[in-house]
Write a protein that holds these residues in place. Structure first.
Motif, PDB file in Angstrom:
ATOM      1  N   ARG A 150       0.784  -1.205  -0.099  1.00 45.50           N
ATOM      2  CA  ARG A 150      -0.051  -0.022   0.130  1.00 45.50           C
ATOM      3  C   ARG A 150       0.803   1.251   0.035  1.00 45.50           C
ATOM      4  NH1 ARG A 150      -5.201   0.488   1.954  1.00 45.50           N
ATOM      5  NH2 ARG A 150      -4.652   2.646   1.791  1.00 45.50           N
ATOM      6  N   GLU A 153       2.950   1.831  -3.348  1.00 41.68           N
ATOM      7  CA  GLU A 153       1.991   2.249  -4.478  1.00 41.68           C
ATOM      8  C   GLU A 153       1.300   3.813  -4.163  1.00 41.68           C
ATOM      9  OE1 GLU A 153      -0.570  -1.209  -4.746  1.00 41.68           O
ATOM     10  OE2 GLU A 153       0.974  -2.512  -5.302  1.00 41.68           O
ATOM     11  N   ARG A 154       1.377   3.991  -3.103  1.00 40.19           N
ATOM     12  CA  ARG A 154       0.656   5.113  -2.554  1.00 40.19           C
ATOM     13  C   ARG A 154       1.673   6.292  -2.886  1.00 40.19           C
ATOM     14  NH1 ARG A 154      -0.826   9.566  -1.563  1.00 40.19           N
ATOM     15  NH2 ARG A 154      -1.891  10.543  -0.102  1.00 40.19           N
ATOM     16  N   ARG A 185      -9.700  -6.035   1.080  1.00 37.16           N
ATOM     17  CA  ARG A 185     -10.630  -4.789   1.457  1.00 37.16           C
ATOM     18  C   ARG A 185      -9.358  -3.711   1.771  1.00 37.16           C
ATOM     19  NH1 ARG A 185     -14.297  -5.809   6.020  1.00 37.16           N
ATOM     20  NH2 ARG A 185     -14.465  -3.517   6.098  1.00 37.16           N
ATOM     21  N   PHE A 186      -8.186  -4.064   2.276  1.00 35.52           N
ATOM     22  CA  PHE A 186      -7.119  -3.433   2.583  1.00 35.52           C
ATOM     23  C   PHE A 186      -6.106  -2.906   1.425  1.00 35.52           C
ATOM     24  CE2 PHE A 186      -2.585  -2.897   3.661  1.00 35.52           C
ATOM     25  CZ  PHE A 186      -2.694  -1.806   4.529  1.00 35.52           C
ATOM     26  N   PRO A 188      -6.551  -3.447  -2.456  1.00 36.58           N
ATOM     27  CA  PRO A 188      -7.033  -3.760  -3.551  1.00 36.58           C
ATOM     28  C   PRO A 188      -6.187  -4.119  -4.728  1.00 36.58           C
ATOM     29  CG  PRO A 188      -7.644  -1.714  -3.291  1.00 36.58           C
ATOM     30  CD  PRO A 188      -6.697  -2.038  -2.013  1.00 36.58           C
ATOM     31  N   SER A 191      -3.482  -0.873  -9.287  1.00 39.80           N
ATOM     32  CA  SER A 191      -3.754  -0.162 -10.289  1.00 39.80           C
ATOM     33  C   SER A 191      -2.460   1.045 -10.521  1.00 39.80           C
ATOM     34  CB  SER A 191      -5.167   0.601 -10.393  1.00 39.80           C
ATOM     35  OG  SER A 191      -5.120   1.314  -9.254  1.00 39.80           O
ATOM     36  N   ARG A 193      -0.082   3.792 -12.018  1.00 40.23           N
ATOM     37  CA  ARG A 193      -0.221   5.150 -12.253  1.00 40.23           C
ATOM     38  C   ARG A 193       0.502   5.460 -13.619  1.00 40.23           C
ATOM     39  NH1 ARG A 193       1.329   9.280  -7.443  1.00 40.23           N
ATOM     40  NH2 ARG A 193       0.252  10.722  -9.023  1.00 40.23           N
ATOM     41  N   GLU A 226       6.383  12.336   2.118  1.00 37.91           N
ATOM     42  CA  GLU A 226       4.904  11.962   2.245  1.00 37.91           C
ATOM     43  C   GLU A 226       4.813  10.582   2.720  1.00 37.91           C
ATOM     44  OE1 GLU A 226       3.295  11.776  -1.715  1.00 37.91           O
ATOM     45  OE2 GLU A 226       1.268  12.351  -1.057  1.00 37.91           O
ATOM     46  N   GLU A 237      -5.722   2.590   8.876  1.00 36.24           N
ATOM     47  CA  GLU A 237      -6.501   1.531   8.073  1.00 36.24           C
ATOM     48  C   GLU A 237      -6.339   0.262   8.285  1.00 36.24           C
ATOM     49  OE1 GLU A 237      -7.266   1.669   3.752  1.00 36.24           O
ATOM     50  OE2 GLU A 237      -6.245   3.666   3.822  1.00 36.24           O
TER      51      GLU A 237
ATOM     52  N   MET B   1     -10.642   3.782   2.278  1.00 42.60           N
ATOM     53  CA  MET B   1     -10.137   4.897   0.914  1.00 42.60           C
ATOM     54  C   MET B   1      -9.104   3.772   0.355  1.00 42.60           C
ATOM     55  SD  MET B   1      -9.430   8.753   1.250  1.00 42.60           S
ATOM     56  CE  MET B   1      -8.124   8.591   2.135  1.00 42.60           C
ATOM     57  N   ASN B   2      -9.051   3.843  -0.815  1.00 44.82           N
ATOM     58  CA  ASN B   2      -7.784   3.011  -1.130  1.00 44.82           C
ATOM     59  C   ASN B   2      -7.078   4.239  -2.456  1.00 44.82           C
ATOM     60  OD1 ASN B   2      -8.870   3.050  -3.954  1.00 44.82           O
ATOM     61  ND2 ASN B   2      -9.977   1.164  -3.153  1.00 44.82           N
ATOM     62  N   THR B   3      -6.065   3.831  -2.900  1.00 47.46           N
ATOM     63  CA  THR B   3      -5.348   4.719  -3.694  1.00 47.46           C
ATOM     64  C   THR B   3      -5.977   5.151  -4.914  1.00 47.46           C
ATOM     65  OG1 THR B   3      -4.435   2.788  -4.829  1.00 47.46           O
ATOM     66  CG2 THR B   3      -2.877   4.089  -3.496  1.00 47.46           C
ATOM     67  N   ALA B   4      -6.976   4.609  -5.432  1.00 48.71           N
ATOM     68  CA  ALA B   4      -7.738   4.993  -6.673  1.00 48.71           C
ATOM     69  C   ALA B   4      -8.518   6.231  -6.291  1.00 48.71           C
ATOM     70  CB  ALA B   4      -8.655   3.776  -7.169  1.00 48.71           C
ATOM     71  N   MET B   6      -7.769   8.347  -3.823  1.00 50.35           N
ATOM     72  CA  MET B   6      -6.974   9.260  -2.876  1.00 50.35           C
ATOM     73  C   MET B   6      -6.660  10.456  -3.708  1.00 50.35           C
ATOM     74  SD  MET B   6      -4.214   7.579  -0.561  1.00 50.35           S
ATOM     75  CE  MET B   6      -4.990   6.769   0.879  1.00 50.35           C
ATOM     76  N   ASN B   7      -6.299  11.604  -3.477  1.00 52.62           N
ATOM     77  CA  ASN B   7      -6.045  12.582  -4.071  1.00 52.62           C
ATOM     78  C   ASN B   7      -4.343  12.593  -3.974  1.00 52.62           C
ATOM     79  OD1 ASN B   7      -5.726  14.911  -5.381  1.00 52.62           O
ATOM     80  ND2 ASN B   7      -6.003  16.467  -3.622  1.00 52.62           N
ATOM     81  N   LEU B   8      -3.949  11.951  -5.424  1.00 50.99           N
ATOM     82  CA  LEU B   8      -2.452  11.605  -5.440  1.00 50.99           C
ATOM     83  C   LEU B   8      -1.631  12.819  -5.881  1.00 50.99           C
ATOM     84  CD1 LEU B   8      -2.827   8.070  -6.889  1.00 50.99           C
ATOM     85  CD2 LEU B   8      -2.046   8.715  -4.540  1.00 50.99           C
TER      86      LEU B   8
END
Lengths: 389, 583
Positions: A150, A153-154, A185-186, A188, A191, A193, A226, A237, B1-4, B6-8
């Protein structure tokens, strides 16, 4: 469901649950148990992932650069010399902003040839732009590995999850393995970028002139900053779903402590035992467990250590000509405080030597009994050596 | 809330839609790769110059007919050679040093048997008809080969055979258990179906030969060696010492000569072993007496081993001294020999061991020490003036310029079936060149058709087939990238049990399944021959290996090839050559 798992297998379970699509690895003790299980899962269809066997760690990470660029979730694990061999590609992965997750099982570098635990392998990669998270037990290994995807990928930076050789990688403990549904759920499905697409071809990571190189690097620096806040959010979460959280650091009885021991990895668990004993005797002692090393949690460290008189940092690593790496970083972090505790740097447990409560107590007493450290780094438990003529 | 959701924060990272094709990395190159098929050691060692690497490649892919046709371009008798050739190809196989050599002869036989069983008709290139007609004397391997290749080159051929059926030594000299007659008949039938006429029972005398020369534009003499040479010892008569070849011939003609008691067979070649094993099958006992040792015997080691399994006795270091009649039996007096130093050819030099002798009493004696022509005039004339002497034949011209070619055993240094086939092929090439370009062109034209650096010639190259593009470099074992091959056991030849063998003339070697043949052919390194494995394509870091739609027309894009040489290093079979740029 609670299962009794090796630390290595806790990693493998997390990777299975994370729906990783490509795994590449080259076996090296003590990492082997991790990729052994994962390759078995891939072969038996328990994981819908491609396992790419390679001839070296350098190729392994290069293969993942290709896979992750194509837009899939990837994983690898390595150790010691293997991580050192990856060094060139470690830089590439972070600057190419590829959210690859890797587990490094801390093992001493040779020579002397040594397969036991020592943090110098991962800590000497501190400037490669990878997020680094150090784990204390099997449950934390599983949880942190899931969180790592997570986090990576964030912020589009790679994450290295670090665990001690044998003390953690080969030790069986009860580990709560979550259900796939809950994990989904935690975390997914991935996807990306950006990803290479033959229908819309472009080149990733081409030549960058002096006109833009600094801006590109600055963007990485912002992403690393960040990561610090994102990690806290992601942990919250995770805690909401699984009721477990660790923090970038964990401060134990630090509020009124005069002396605080700073640890990482499995030494932390041993220190917890000593802490109970000392507190029972009325000693004003605290413990600060360092989980996050990159980005370095400066604020949290200052908050935890700021009121103490003395800080004893236990480093299972060494930077030649400088000192223990955690000690250096702690000192640098505390520098911003107007009044700072005295920092004692201790070197212990290199090459897998056991760090027992006795060793830790010796460190505590040394710290308590002296006002200032006698040396920049105090090596604990050194034997007399006989030199050959 | 997941990355999709989220305000990236946007990523600042380099990418370009500009093509990198402008960076012509080919300008860095100082080494240059080139696709170059080379010569496999087996094909150079094959007297018939068969394209073995290609035969195995096709066989491994299950293209049995195409593989069989590839043999037929160089050798009209795969069913025969798959059984009786001494397969020097296997002795030099690059796989030998890896695990064990390929069973090339087993696959050759499989291909021939498969073609025969399915009554396949080969589709082979044939040149336009020529006006010249060729007469061929003798229908042994040399004559059949000459007829086959002359026909391929567009010439009409007539074969004259003295005996009742064609085949020569193949029909009358080699026992049924090694080469069954139906196998030979299929091969000869296919040769005849090319339009060749075979006149059997037509013995040609010296005067008839001269008459023939008037009716034909060239004559090929392939009469072979069909008589065993005499022992040259006292007491030797036509009664006491029987001609081994004559004996084998009589058996193949259907006779069952009595072989009761012990027969002595003098000699160490395949004929001696064949005679001894035939004696066993006729209910007799046989002892081979050889003046050298077992390891010096010219006979195939495997044949010797099988003979001994069947009960043939072998006595080494014994030379015939004299023969004495003793009633119905013969006393054979033998001189004992010993090894002293070495001969020029590396074999131990044998000398009499003092005056030591031994004796053996036998029912009959067979000579199989060597062979010679049946009629002295078969031999090429000793007067070589005006003649052309080639490696496998000799051409003599009469006053009218009509060439008379001596071939097969008459001229070959090594006398065996496959060398005889080589002789027939060489004769066809030489005479065609003579007709088309004159006699001075023969030598260079033949030299251009050599397989590798040896004496073997390729008809496919002669007829300007694709094989002419092959480099003559013979692939060495160290040029094979064995990382791409796995150890795999050589196919085991299934055989009749000893008990089944000794009681009949049934063929000993049984056929293998198509599966086994494919597996065995897959062991082939295909030395020097691109089999489209695509390693070069996969490894090229510059995507400079270009393939056509059907993975054909493989070539290198030199705009981008920077000459790293990975393609050459990763080619398992040395089908890519790396050279200095500009050479």
């Amino acid at each position: 469901m609670k299962r009794v798992l090796e630390g290595s297998h806790a990693v493998a379970e997390a990777v299975r649950l994370a729906n990783v699509q490509v795994v590449s690895a080259y076996p090296i003790t003590p990492q082997t148990h991790i990729v052994e299980i994962i390759s078995d899962y891939c072969a038996k269809g328990k994981m819908n992932a491609k396992f790419i066997p390679v001839e070296s760690e350098h190729s392994c990470l290069a293969a993942l650069v290709g896979a992750q660029s194509a837009g899939v979730r990837t994983f690898t694990a390595t150790s010691s010399q293997g991580l050192a061999l990856m060094h060139e590609i470690l830089h590439w992965v972070s600057a190419a902003r590829l959210p690859i997750v890797m587990v490094d099982v801390n093992r001493a570098l040779g020579p002397g040839w040594n397969i036991w635990t020592d943090q110098t392998d991962s800590l000497s990669q501190r400037d490669t732009g990878w997020i680094q998270l150090y784990c204390e037990d099997g449950q934390e290994v599983l949880d942190t590995t899931l969180q790592a995807f997570r986090l990576a990928e964030r912020v589009n930076l790679p994450v290295m999850v670090v665990l001690d050789a044998f003390f953690l990688s080969h030790t069986y403990e009860p580990v709560d393995v979550p259900e796939q549904k809950e994990v989904d759920r935690f975390l997914p499905s991935y996807s990306p970028r950006f990803n290479l697409d033959t229908r819309n071809p472009y080149t990733l990571s081409p030549l960058v002139t002096p006109a833009f190189y600094m801006e590109m690097r600055h963007d990485m620096a912002l992403a690393m900053d960040e990561a610090m806040t994102c990690f806290a959010e992601i942990e919250e979460e995770y805690a909401a779903l699984f009721n477990r959280r660790y923090g970038s650091v964990e401060a134990v009885t630090c509020d009124d402590a005069e002396i605080i021991l700073v640890t990482s990895g499995t030494i932390t668990s041993t220190t917890r035992l000593l802490l109970e004993e000392l507190r029972a005797k009325g000693e004003k002692v605290g413990l600060l467990k360092m989980k996050m090393f990159r980005p370095f949690p400066v604020e949290a460290v200052c908050r935890a250590l700021g009121r103490a008189k003395k800080v004893a940092v236990i480093d299972r690593n060494f930077s030649f000509g400088a000192g223990g790496v955690f000690a250096q970083e702690i000192k640098a972090a505390l520098y911003k405080l107007p009044v700072r505790p005295t920092v004692f740097g201790y070197i212990a447990g290199l090459g897998g030597r056991d760090v027992t409560t006795d060793v830790l107590e010796e460190i505590y007493i040394k710290t308590r009994e002296t006002d200032l450290p006698s040396q920049e780094s105090i090596w604990i438990g050194l034997q007399e050596v006989k030199y050959a003529n | 809330m997941n990355t999709a959701t989220m305000n990236l924060r946007p990523l600042f990272m380099p990418r370009t839609h500009e093509t990198t094709e402008g960076n012509k990395t080919g300008s860095w190159r100082y080494l240059r790769p080139r696709y170059e098929d080379k010569t496999s050691p087996c094909s150079a060692a094959c007297p018939a110059g068969e394209d073995i690497a290609r035969i195995e490649m096709l066989s491994a892919q299950g293209f049995f007919k195409e593989a069989w046709e590839t043999i037929l371009r160089e050798n009209p008798l795969p069913g025969v050679c798959g059984r009786v050739c001494f397969h020097p190809c296997e002795g030099i196989c690059n796989r030998e040093g890896f695990d064990s050599s390929l069973a090339i002869h087993t696959i050759e036989r499989h291909l021939a048997d498969t073609a025969a069983r399915n009554d396949l008709k080969p589709a082979l290139e044939k040149l336009a008809s020529q006006p010249q007609k060729i007469a061929i004397i003798g229908s042994g391997p040399a004559g059949l080969s000459a007829a086959w290749f002359f026909t391929m080159l567009g010439y009409a051929c007539d074969i004259y055979e003295a005996l009742s059926e064609a085949g020569g030594i193949l029909r009358w000299g080699i026992p049924e258990y090694r080469l069954p007659a139906p196998v030979l008949r299929t091969e000869i039938g296919r040769i005849e179906s090319q339009g060749i006429r075979i006149f059997t029972g037509k013995h040609i005398s010296e005067s008839e030969l001269n008459k023939l020369r008037g009716n034909y534009s060239a004559v090929f003499m392939g009469c072979g060696y069909s008589r065993s040479t005499p022992l040259g010892v006292s007491g030797e008569t036509s009664e006491s010492v029987k001609d081994g070849l004559e004996f084998l011939r009589s058996v193949r003609q259907g006779e069952k000569p009595s072989c009761q008691g012990l027969s002595a067979v003098i000699g160490g070649g395949n004929t001696a072993v064949d005679v001894a094993r035939t004696v066993i099958r006729l209910g007799g006992k046989a002892a081979i007496l050889y003046r050298r040792r077992r390891q010096d015997m010219p006979a195939f080691a495997e044949e010797i081993a099988m003979a001994m399994e069947e009960g043939v006795a072998l006595h080494e270091l014994l030379a015939p001294g004299a023969i004495e009649a003793q009633g119905d039996q013969y006393k054979l007096i033998l001189r004992k020999m010993k090894i002293e130093g070495q001969d020029k050819d590396g074999r131990g030099r044998i000398v009499p061991d003092g005056d030591k002798t031994s004796e053996v009493t036998v029912e009959r004696i067979f000579t199989a020490t060597g062979a010679d022509v049946a009629e002295p005039w078969y031999n090429p004339p000793s007067d070589k003036s005006g003649a052309i002497t080639l490696s496998h034949c000799q051409i003599k011209f009469d006053k009218g310029g009509i060439p008379l070619v001596y071939g097969g055993d008459l001229t070959n240094v090594t006398k065996n079936v496959t060398q005889a086939i080589a002789s027939g092929k060489q004769a066809a090439m030489a005479i065609d060149t003579y007709f088309q370009q004159g006699r001075d062109a023969i030598e260079s034209r033949l030299a251009s058709c050599r397989v590798g650096d040896g004496l073997s010639l390729s008809m496919e190259v002669y007829m300007q087939g694709a094989r002419r593009l092959r480099s003559s470099h013979i692939v060495q074992p160290e040029e094979i990238n064995t990382d791409y091959f796995q150890f795999e056991a050589r196919v085991v030849q299934p055989r009749l049990l000893v008990e089944e063998r000794t009681g009949s003339f049934n063929e000993i070697d049984m056929r293998i399944s198509a599966n086994l043949a494919i597996r065995e052919a897959s062991r082939c390194f295909n030395c020097g021959l691109c089999n489209q494995c695509d390693n070069c394509y996969i490894f090229c870091p510059d995507v400079a290996v270009i393939r056509g739609r059907n993975m054909e027309d493989r070539h290198i894009n030199f705009d981008y090839c920077k000459g790293c040489g990975l393609c050459a290093a990763e080619c398992p079979r040395n089908a890519v050559t790396l050279e200095r740029e500009g050479l």
